[in-house]
Scaffold this motif. Sequence first.
Motif, PDB file in Angstrom:
ATOM      1  N   LYS A 110       0.843  -1.194   0.000  1.00 30.98           N
ATOM      2  CA  LYS A 110       0.000   0.000   0.000  1.00 30.98           C
ATOM      3  C   LYS A 110       0.873   1.237   0.000  1.00 30.98           C
ATOM      4  CE  LYS A 110      -4.196   2.008   1.891  1.00 30.98           C
ATOM      5  NZ  LYS A 110      -5.324   1.837   2.828  1.00 30.98           N
ATOM      6  N   THR A 111       0.669   2.081  -1.004  1.00 27.88           N
ATOM      7  CA  THR A 111       1.358   3.358  -1.116  1.00 27.88           C
ATOM      8  C   THR A 111       0.298   4.416  -1.418  1.00 27.88           C
ATOM      9  OG1 THR A 111       1.731   3.274  -3.509  1.00 27.88           O
ATOM     10  CG2 THR A 111       3.338   2.142  -2.105  1.00 27.88           C
ATOM     11  N   LYS A 112       0.714   5.638  -1.677  1.00 23.67           N
ATOM     12  CA  LYS A 112      -0.240   6.666  -2.063  1.00 23.67           C
ATOM     13  C   LYS A 112      -0.844   6.390  -3.446  1.00 23.67           C
ATOM     14  CE  LYS A 112       1.800  10.372   0.688  1.00 23.67           C
ATOM     15  NZ  LYS A 112       2.459  11.722   0.671  1.00 23.67           N
ATOM     16  N   ALA A 113      -0.153   5.551  -4.227  1.00 29.68           N
ATOM     17  CA  ALA A 113      -0.603   5.293  -5.587  1.00 29.68           C
ATOM     18  C   ALA A 113      -1.327   3.973  -5.753  1.00 29.68           C
ATOM     19  CB  ALA A 113       0.591   5.325  -6.546  1.00 29.68           C
ATOM     20  N   ILE A 114      -1.026   3.000  -4.919  1.00 30.35           N
ATOM     21  CA  ILE A 114      -1.566   1.662  -5.138  1.00 30.35           C
ATOM     22  C   ILE A 114      -1.886   0.963  -3.824  1.00 30.35           C
ATOM     23  CG2 ILE A 114       0.762   0.711  -5.267  1.00 30.35           C
ATOM     24  CD1 ILE A 114      -0.264  -1.471  -7.081  1.00 30.35           C
TER      25      ILE A 114
ATOM     26  N   LEU B 100      -5.704  12.313 -10.133  1.00 35.35           N
ATOM     27  CA  LEU B 100      -6.269  11.014 -10.530  1.00 35.35           C
ATOM     28  C   LEU B 100      -6.493  10.111  -9.321  1.00 35.35           C
ATOM     29  CD1 LEU B 100      -4.072  10.241 -13.684  1.00 35.35           C
ATOM     30  CD2 LEU B 100      -6.474  10.972 -13.659  1.00 35.35           C
ATOM     31  N   PHE B 101      -5.858  10.444  -8.209  1.00 37.37           N
ATOM     32  CA  PHE B 101      -5.914   9.611  -7.009  1.00 37.37           C
ATOM     33  C   PHE B 101      -6.642  10.328  -5.874  1.00 37.37           C
ATOM     34  CE2 PHE B 101      -2.386   8.459  -9.643  1.00 37.37           C
ATOM     35  CZ  PHE B 101      -2.294   7.075  -9.565  1.00 37.37           C
ATOM     36  N   ARG B 102      -7.504  11.279  -6.242  1.00 33.99           N
ATOM     37  CA  ARG B 102      -8.192  12.070  -5.218  1.00 33.99           C
ATOM     38  C   ARG B 102      -9.097  11.217  -4.338  1.00 33.99           C
ATOM     39  NH1 ARG B 102      -9.902  13.430 -10.178  1.00 33.99           N
ATOM     40  NH2 ARG B 102     -12.051  12.972 -10.811  1.00 33.99           N
ATOM     41  N   ASN B 103      -9.537  10.069  -4.845  1.00 30.61           N
ATOM     42  CA  ASN B 103     -10.377   9.180  -4.034  1.00 30.61           C
ATOM     43  C   ASN B 103      -9.569   8.087  -3.338  1.00 30.61           C
ATOM     44  OD1 ASN B 103     -12.817  10.491  -4.733  1.00 30.61           O
ATOM     45  ND2 ASN B 103     -12.847   9.400  -6.696  1.00 30.61           N
ATOM     46  N   GLY B 104      -8.268   8.199  -3.406  1.00 25.97           N
ATOM     47  CA  GLY B 104      -7.409   7.214  -2.762  1.00 25.97           C
ATOM     48  C   GLY B 104      -6.570   6.450  -3.778  1.00 25.97           C
ATOM     49  N   PRO B 105      -5.717   5.574  -3.304  1.00 29.69           N
ATOM     50  CA  PRO B 105      -4.862   4.811  -4.220  1.00 29.69           C
ATOM     51  C   PRO B 105      -5.671   3.891  -5.122  1.00 29.69           C
ATOM     52  CG  PRO B 105      -4.707   3.943  -1.986  1.00 29.69           C
ATOM     53  CD  PRO B 105      -5.492   5.206  -1.893  1.00 29.69           C
TER      54      PRO B 105
END
Length: 263
Positions: free
Chosen positions: A37-41, A86-91
């Motif tokens: 789990k990261t900020k992107a995935i 693109l990740f405003r709703n989370g990863p």
Amino acid sequence: MLSSHFRVYPLVILACLAIGSPALAEPAKPKPDFAVKTKAIDGTVMLDAAIKADAKLAENCLAEGKTWIAQQRTEAEPEYKSDPALFRNGPWTYERSYAVDSEVAGRYVSVLRTDYSYTGGAHPNTEIDTILWEKQLGKRISIRPFFTDLSDGSPAMQAMVKGVIAALRAEKKARGTEDDGEDYVKSIEPKLLKIGPVTLAPSTESGKSSGLKFHYAPYAVGAYAEGNYDAFVPWTALKPYLSAEGRAIFGGERPKGDDDRNK
């Protein structure tokens, strides 16, 4: 006699206990066998109990799953850096699960691999693939050894396509989702790599397979809202094309209820 004041509190206490009761709480999700789990995935890999019971199979699936998650992370991280909106709703979410669909002759294990991903679009995406694991050899194989000829366009492949289309038409009719023009038929080709992911179907006869089961994710043979489809082709329809190894493992009929397992 208790006053009304004292009659109220037991009810409040009972209500609080009920709300906090484990029996009424949502069941806990199984712990993933691998997670990143990261900020992107937000990526996970899950193996069912039957797979984890076979150490070599579990190792093989987990290694593949980790590689898949790493690929998704490699693609997602640069996107996050260049356009965080693109990740405003989370990863972005990626989940891969492995589950045993059948075991035949104590030797051939059919595995369903399901990929779920959500990257902020209109809806999540689901993809299905299959693995045929040979326990004695400890490796993946194809269904080729069970047939005399599975070359592109061979009579056996033609028979499989015919069986798949018949099964899909019957299922679509039962669901009331027949497609005008049957465009999905065009995607089913008499080629082992084009006909669809396949597993050995279980059988009423111990140690045997009742035929082949082809698995289609949403969009593969219909609209997204139609969900998954399974197309079963009985071994009797393929009997003329079986090898000696195929004749040894096929027999019996499809068990009742198997057609509902993967919908």
